[in-house]
Design an enzyme around this catalytic site. Structure first.
Site, short mmCIF file in Angstrom:
data_model
loop_
_atom_site.label_atom_id
_atom_site.label_comp_id
_atom_site.label_asym_id
_atom_site.label_seq_id
_atom_site.Cartn_x
_atom_site.Cartn_y
_atom_site.Cartn_z
N PHE A 2 0.72 -1.23 0.12
CA PHE A 2 -0.02 -0.09 -0.01
C PHE A 2 1.05 1.18 -0.01
O PHE A 2 2.24 1.23 0.00
CB PHE A 2 -0.75 -0.19 1.36
N SER A 47 -6.72 -7.93 -1.02
CA SER A 47 -6.25 -7.11 0.02
C SER A 47 -6.60 -5.83 0.15
O SER A 47 -6.53 -4.87 -0.88
CB SER A 47 -4.54 -7.40 0.03
N CYS A 54 -3.45 -5.27 6.84
CA CYS A 54 -3.75 -5.90 5.30
C CYS A 54 -4.64 -7.16 5.70
O CYS A 54 -4.15 -8.03 6.39
CB CYS A 54 -2.52 -6.23 4.76
N THR A 56 -7.90 -9.77 4.05
CA THR A 56 -8.39 -10.24 2.78
C THR A 56 -9.81 -10.35 2.75
O THR A 56 -10.69 -10.78 3.80
CB THR A 56 -7.89 -11.86 2.81
N ALA A 72 -8.09 -12.56 12.45
CA ALA A 72 -7.34 -13.85 13.17
C ALA A 72 -7.07 -13.13 14.60
O ALA A 72 -6.69 -12.21 14.86
CB ALA A 72 -6.06 -14.23 12.71
N HIS A 110 1.42 -4.43 7.82
CA HIS A 110 1.88 -5.39 8.96
C HIS A 110 2.02 -4.48 10.12
O HIS A 110 3.09 -3.85 10.31
CB HIS A 110 2.98 -6.14 8.39
N THR A 156 4.17 12.24 8.55
CA THR A 156 5.45 12.60 8.62
C THR A 156 5.93 12.75 10.05
O THR A 156 4.94 13.60 10.82
CB THR A 156 5.73 13.86 7.89
#
Length: 238
Positions: A2, A47, A54, A56, A72, A110, A156
């Site tokens: 991304f 995704s 991220c 699904t 999960a 992640h 930033t």
């Protein structure tokens, strides 16, 4: 992959706890609505970044005005997704295409840790957020003027204090209207993903030192600095 440029803010319209046989152990299913504009070309298995995580797509409505993802247990532990409720707003971004302009930075989706908002300070029409990460060791990758991803938004870093364990970012008025961060208050949590470049550089440097010397990184760094000082001294004596 991304960019950290949030496309749209969606709404959590349903949360359902999943049993172990479905999710691998007490996960959650999220249904996200108010996002038809990013689902026109979506298919099952795509995704989508949800608050920087991220996930699904496991179900799409026939009219493509909402989608469903499974979260999960490990993801619930590492992110703020487990604190979402019905009507919670979430940042959404589709995975990049090869032709996408990289206006943000490389974001994996992640999450490294969760940070707590310590303070929100107005600065003109901007807002400065001070955040304290749950795992303080990630601060070694956080540098002033560097990239950081908060709830999926590429921002930033404006200030870092390693000793006190916090960093700051600023949201201009334009950004405040387009990300969920603007509504956060002291005590709220945000998902944090560190710029992967810093982690890759650290691993490469440490791997090089460990592979070329038995003395370890500190000893070889001391030798390198000593050699540079000696060369500088010799140059000034000529």
């Amino acid at each position: 992959m991304f960019t950290g440029l949030v496309e749209i803010i969606g709404t959590v319209s349903a949360l359902v706890d999943l049993d172990a046989s479905t999710s691998g152990g007490n996960g959650t299913s999220l249904t996200i609505s108010d996002c038809a504009s990013i689902l026109n070309d979506a298919v099952l298995g795509d995704s989508i970044s949800v608050n920087g995580t991220c996930l699904t797509v496991i179900e799409l409505s026939p009219s493509k005005d909402y989608f469903k993802v499974g979260v999960a247990p490990e993801t619930l532990r590492r992110t703020n997704l487990g604190r979402l409720k019905e009507r919670s707003r979430v940042n959404l971004e589709r995975a990049v295409l090869g032709s996408t302009r990289m206006g943000g930075h490389f974001v994996q989706g992640h999450v490294d840790t969760v940070a707590t908002v310590a303070a929100v300070t107005p600065d003109g029409n901007a807002l400065t957020f001070r955040l304290k990460p749950r795992e303080k060791e990630v601060l070694r990758y956080v540098v002033e003027k560097g990239y950081i991803t908060l709830d999926g938004a590429s921002l930033t870093v404006t200030n870092v204090n390693d000793a006190e364990g916090w960093f700051e970012v600023m949201l201009i008025a334009y950004t405040q209207e387009r990300v969920v961060m603007a509504s956060k208050k002291a005590g709220d949590e945000v998902n944090v993903e560190i710029d992967i470049v810093g982690k890759l550089v650290e691993k490469s440097v440490v791997g090089y030192f460990e592979g070329t010397t038995k003395e370890g990184a500190p000893a070889i760094l001391e030798k390198i600095v000593g050699r540079l000082v000696d060369e500088k001294l010799k140059a000034t004596q000529r």
